[in-house]
Design a protein around this motif. Sequence first.
Motif, PDB file in Angstrom:
ATOM      1  N   ILE A 225       0.823  -1.210   0.000  1.00  0.00           N
ATOM      2  CA  ILE A 225       0.000   0.000   0.000  1.00  0.00           C
ATOM      3  C   ILE A 225       0.859   1.263   0.000  1.00  0.00           C
ATOM      4  N   THR A 226       0.288   2.310  -0.549  1.00  0.00           N
ATOM      5  CA  THR A 226       0.936   3.621  -0.573  1.00  0.00           C
ATOM      6  C   THR A 226       0.700   4.321   0.757  1.00  0.00           C
ATOM      7  N   PRO A 227       1.440   5.391   1.026  1.00  0.00           N
ATOM      8  CA  PRO A 227       1.167   6.171   2.237  1.00  0.00           C
ATOM      9  C   PRO A 227      -0.269   6.701   2.284  1.00  0.00           C
ATOM     10  N   GLU A 228      -0.798   7.090   1.145  1.00  0.00           N
ATOM     11  CA  GLU A 228      -2.168   7.595   1.085  1.00  0.00           C
ATOM     12  C   GLU A 228      -3.170   6.494   1.420  1.00  0.00           C
ATOM     13  N   GLN A 229      -2.908   5.272   0.934  1.00  0.00           N
ATOM     14  CA  GLN A 229      -3.781   4.153   1.278  1.00  0.00           C
ATOM     15  C   GLN A 229      -3.706   3.854   2.773  1.00  0.00           C
ATOM     16  N   ALA A 230      -2.492   3.921   3.344  1.00  0.00           N
ATOM     17  CA  ALA A 230      -2.338   3.681   4.788  1.00  0.00           C
ATOM     18  C   ALA A 230      -3.156   4.697   5.574  1.00  0.00           C
ATOM     19  N   ASP A 231      -3.083   5.965   5.192  1.00  0.00           N
ATOM     20  CA  ASP A 231      -3.860   7.004   5.875  1.00  0.00           C
ATOM     21  C   ASP A 231      -5.363   6.741   5.752  1.00  0.00           C
ATOM     22  N   ALA A 232      -5.799   6.330   4.563  1.00  0.00           N
ATOM     23  CA  ALA A 232      -7.225   6.030   4.356  1.00  0.00           C
ATOM     24  C   ALA A 232      -7.639   4.830   5.204  1.00  0.00           C
ATOM     25  N   TYR A 233      -6.798   3.795   5.267  1.00  0.00           N
ATOM     26  CA  TYR A 233      -7.121   2.606   6.069  1.00  0.00           C
ATOM     27  C   TYR A 233      -7.218   2.962   7.554  1.00  0.00           C
ATOM     28  N   ILE A 234      -6.386   3.892   8.012  1.00  0.00           N
ATOM     29  CA  ILE A 234      -6.467   4.331   9.410  1.00  0.00           C
ATOM     30  C   ILE A 234      -7.787   5.072   9.636  1.00  0.00           C
ATOM     31  N   ARG A 235      -8.128   5.990   8.745  1.00  0.00           N
ATOM     32  CA  ARG A 235      -9.391   6.739   8.873  1.00  0.00           C
ATOM     33  C   ARG A 235     -10.601   5.804   8.864  1.00  0.00           C
TER      34      ARG A 235
END
Length: 188
Positions: A153-163
């Motif tokens: 996953i990309t950093p943006e995907q990681a942030d979305a998964y956290i949200r």
Amino acid sequence: MHDVQSKNHPFYETTIETKPIFEGRMIALQVDTVRLPNGETATREIVRHPGAVAVLALVGGKMLVVEQFRKALERVQVEIPAGKLDPGEAPEQAAVRELEEETGYRARSIRHLQTFSTSPGFAEELIHLYFADDLEKGEVHLDEEEFLTCEAITPEQADAYIREGRIYDAKTLLAVHLWRAYRQSGEL
């Protein structure tokens, strides 16, 4: 300043008695009677665990994660590759093994980042967190009772998964924060 590891620390609780309650495949439960700093006694319920490893693994600038069901939480989660230490196994060996078993990637080199406790109020479990970015593709070797998928996953995907609450556990949240720092500074 007091040595926080010392039996001479003013907050140290002396164990008077240990009563084993349960011993399973992964954990054991005991109840300790302790003497408090003020001389009174109390009981402490303690979960014994052999320890675990987790790997912040990067491939092509993306972080490897696995998605799996966690019965204790009754939910599917996205986590970094991780697993329990086998008896007598060194944490570094376990990290290399778990990474390959769960993701199919072999670490040509691996570096220890941090060792931390997961729930110090009742469990002795330690997680040894490692970093690997020199990987070669191998084969996934899941345990018989293990069902998961792996993705990078990309950093943006990681942030979305956290949200979204898909990334929810402490070791993976820590790994994402360390990855952010690494991307900004180039150092861990």
